[in-house]
Design an enzyme around this catalytic site. Structure first.
Site, short mmCIF file in Angstrom:
data_model
loop_
_atom_site.label_atom_id
_atom_site.label_comp_id
_atom_site.label_asym_id
_atom_site.label_seq_id
_atom_site.Cartn_x
_atom_site.Cartn_y
_atom_site.Cartn_z
N GLN A 1 0.88 -1.16 0.00
CA GLN A 1 0.00 0.00 0.00
C GLN A 1 0.93 1.22 0.00
O GLN A 1 1.44 1.61 1.04
CB GLN A 1 -0.91 -0.03 1.23
CG GLN A 1 -1.70 -1.35 1.36
CD GLN A 1 -2.82 -1.49 0.33
OE1 GLN A 1 -3.65 -0.60 0.19
NE2 GLN A 1 -2.83 -2.60 -0.39
N ALA B 1 -11.62 2.49 4.82
CA ALA B 1 -10.68 1.63 4.10
C ALA B 1 -9.88 2.42 3.05
O ALA B 1 -10.12 3.60 2.83
CB ALA B 1 -11.43 0.48 3.44
N HIS B 2 -8.96 1.72 2.41
CA HIS B 2 -8.06 2.37 1.44
C HIS B 2 -8.82 2.94 0.25
O HIS B 2 -9.78 2.37 -0.23
CB HIS B 2 -6.94 1.45 0.97
CG HIS B 2 -7.34 0.08 0.54
ND1 HIS B 2 -6.43 -0.83 0.09
CD2 HIS B 2 -8.54 -0.54 0.51
CE1 HIS B 2 -7.05 -1.94 -0.20
NE2 HIS B 2 -8.32 -1.79 0.04
N ASN B 3 -8.33 4.10 -0.20
CA ASN B 3 -8.84 4.76 -1.40
C ASN B 3 -10.28 5.26 -1.29
O ASN B 3 -10.89 5.63 -2.29
CB ASN B 3 -8.72 3.83 -2.62
CG ASN B 3 -7.27 3.62 -3.03
OD1 ASN B 3 -6.63 2.66 -2.62
ND2 ASN B 3 -6.74 4.55 -3.81
#
Lengths: 348, 348, 348
Positions: free
Chosen positions: A199, A240-242
């Protein structure tokens, strides 16, 4: 220090009803009001307390209609909760901001420090980090390499901000919250084992954002997880990511937003809601507590409830009938019997 | 540093479609692709972006079929996401691992330190702890007495590992996570007060496990709470005492697993799921988000949804009808009226 | 050290069945019992293990009826789980309490320290804090200004207690938990931006409370968020501002209680439940896992389930029919057809 109803009314731009000379020196909840204190009434659920409160002054909404006699002096304003917030703010300003850099903190030499900052005991600031003016970093905070924290932001004890993340001006982040942990990304391998997907993105938090305690906001796989200006996030929330959360949206406690989802502006996502990954939620959407938003919400201002979340009005009707399912079933079997009887008598 | 499509194709064992000489020096998301960058397409939801992306190279699955012209050079591989992960891994390797023991950390004398370890500022390592080679312990980590951490494991800032717990090789534990807090065990006393049941077991985390931020894994009452090798656990997850999670299972954010439950191998438990205590979940089971698994799941590979969780296909049919409950009710009352009329006309 | 069944039976006030001379020196789970160990059987789910366990002694409930031969010596007691807890307690007492003040902790001069306290490495204690006798403060704990911690309380590594909060005697707070973060209070402004409502109250935790890991309890806007004596709160729980939890209530992992709600005494709120704000829950209420309590519960001892939570018995019946909705629908369309046919034949 004491203030009269008249003085406070002037400060709040309100209309006095009762004795403008009555004095207060403390703030109370309406149900616990004591003489010499000022209180407020905004939520109608608490209306009953205004008739027995001992608070000397109560701030109420302009359109409040008393049903009985009230002994307190009233100050009528456009928005009682807002006015009360202003009073608390005033009251709170007496608290001095923390200042100074504790000897037993550690700041890497390459980090840039603004003016007038506070760095508490056992806080760590990494290489090439940039700390703006008046930033308050409480004890045991961790700030990774290349992190930027802009002016006036407060990080409470135990906050962790990992490398390369950016936090804007006038933000408040509460204890134990983790910004920039790795997104949850794994590629399945043929042997059912998983390979970590590195990541390498970051988290960007814009100005005037408040984030509660023990929340976690993951860094993007690539690019940035973005929290737009004015967003308010409560405790124990998972971003969460993005993910991107639009301006001034409110995310209540224990909500989870899965990867790559975009939530619009001015949304309100109530407690314990789950939002699926890779979807888009339009501006101004409201989602009721414990709902599960499974697919994109295209209509602005939609009000949703349930898991899966559907339009509130439809959900409500179905929920009422859900409780009546045993009755519906009885009805069906009654119809069945009647019809059977009918058939036997007249058809067979 | 720049790489050609040809070079990358060779590294990924892929087939080039387009100009093998085109060069890239960065990695981008397909929807934000810029010239000189490489991107990937795995999730069909993002297919529309491949026709307009400016990424110079896009990694796609072998069987991807273009519907329009694509200007990027394609690299066809068996598994685009996996190949992309490999590229990120390569890219990430340039980052040097952290090394050295900060002067203002504290390591008890009886602790054993491996070679080449990193111990950050204000980290504490307890008595008789054993730290393997190349272990990275970030600032403000707490490692209790008799804890074992094996080679190459990373504990990010603020992780707390309590006494007697064991963490295997090649694990990653993200910020703020607590390993080995007491299980939630109380015996009711006659006066409605509770007596604490001491929790004298530990937590064992096997090799190659990744655990997200602000998660908590309780120690066993007796014996061990066990996280088997290859398990991936997300943020804000609750694992109660004496739970066992089988090899390579995936536990998504905000899941809670109650005490003494055993989850099999290769399971996927989606976000916000609750799993009841003292039950067994077979290998390869998948549970949809927000579900509640109330009883043991015996059939391997079951796919469950809902609270209480039942077979996905059954749940789906019921969920569709749930939304139609008002229609069903109308139908029933229509039948009722018809039947009444019929009865009156012909029977009474 | 070894003990005979006779000695243990005497300590637990139990009745021996089998050899009173058999000796044990360890404690085991019944399914993993080994010779020389003592185990217990309380949950009927584990009855099957008593016939094959190798534990030398098993503590059972007075009314346990064996279905087959058991090789272990039994000790019959009123409450096997309770007796087992007493044994674990005894076993645990051998562990010495931590003592001493680490040199690299920091205690403000104005703080008052009780006798015999432990303050771990990198812990911080703020101005005018009062720490009672025998309090154990683990490494990296943060205690804000004016906080009071009474006798014998344990704060595990990484706990954060913010200014003005009060924690009673004999409490245990597990790693990473945050007490006294700001309540989530914002007043909407006309431009859709929000104004923070300062949270000037505190948190009061009474005696004999245990709180799990990574939980957050917000301070009150005004007045106090109150956790009454004997309450047990699990991991990752959210308690919002101005909430009150009554004596000896149990709040299981990942529960969220919204602002200003009062939960009565002796309640049990199971995992992942959400409780709405500004409501009251009567004494002795039990709420099943994942439920959503949307409105006040007036009847003491109510047992609720579902989201929205309704009486368990009603909910259960509806849940059974929910699974049968496809059948109900078929039934309705069958009735419809029959009626149509009937109508055509006899009425039209």
């Amino acid at each position: 220090m004491k203030y009269t109803a008249g003085e406070i009314g002037k400060f709040l731009n309100g209309v006095i009803e009762g004795n403008p000379e009555v004095e207060v020196n403390s703030i109370s909840k309406i149900e616990e009001g004591t003489e010499g204190s000022i209180s407020f009434l905004a939520n109608p659920k608490y209306s009953k307390y205004i008739y027995k409160t001992k608070a000397s002054i109560v701030i109420v909404n302009k359109d409040f209609e008393a049903e009985k006699e009230i002994s307190s002096t009233l100050i009528r304003v456009d928005d009682a909760y807002n006015s009360f917030a202003s009073l608390l703010e005033l009251y709170n300003k007496n608290k001095e901001a923390k200042k100074g850099i504790a000897k037993n903190s550690f700041i890497e030499k390459s980090a840039k420090k603004g003016k007038n900052i506070y760095v508490g005991h056992f806080a760590y600031i990494g290489e090439n980090a940039k700390i703006g003016n008046n930033v308050q970093i409480y004890p045991q905070v961790y700030i990774g390499n290349n992190v930027t924290i802009e002016d006036n932001t407060i990080l409470y004890a135990g906050v962790k901000v990992f490398a390369n993340c950016k936090i804007g001006k006038d933000c408040i982040i509460h204890g134990g919250t983790v910004i920039g942990s790795d997104g949850f990304g794994f590629a399945a391998k043929s042997n059912k084992d998983y390979k970590k997907v590195p990541q390498i993105g970051n988290v960007i938090i814009e100005d005037n954002v408040e984030i509660g305690a023990n929340t976690s906001i993951d860094r993007a796989t690539l690019g940035s997880t973005i929290i737009r200006k004015g967003v308010k996030i409560d405790n124990l929330v998972q971003i969460a990511h993005n993910v991107e959360i639009g301006e001034n949206s409110v995310i209540v406690a224990q909500v989870g937003v899965a990867g790559s989802t975009r939530i619009g502006k001015n949304c309100i996502i109530a407690g314990q809601v789950g939002v699926n990954g890779h979807i888009t939620v339009a501006d101004g959407v409201m989602v009721g507590a414990q709902s599960g938003v499974t697919s994109s919400v295209k209509k602005e201002g939609s009000v949703l409830l349930g898991s899966p979340a559907i339009d509130l009005s439809i959900q409500r009707r179905s929920l009422i009938l859900f409780k009546k399912l045993p009755e519906l079933q009885k009805e069906i079997s009654r119809l069945n019997k009647m019809l059977d009887k009918l058939k036997k008598q007249y058809i067979d």
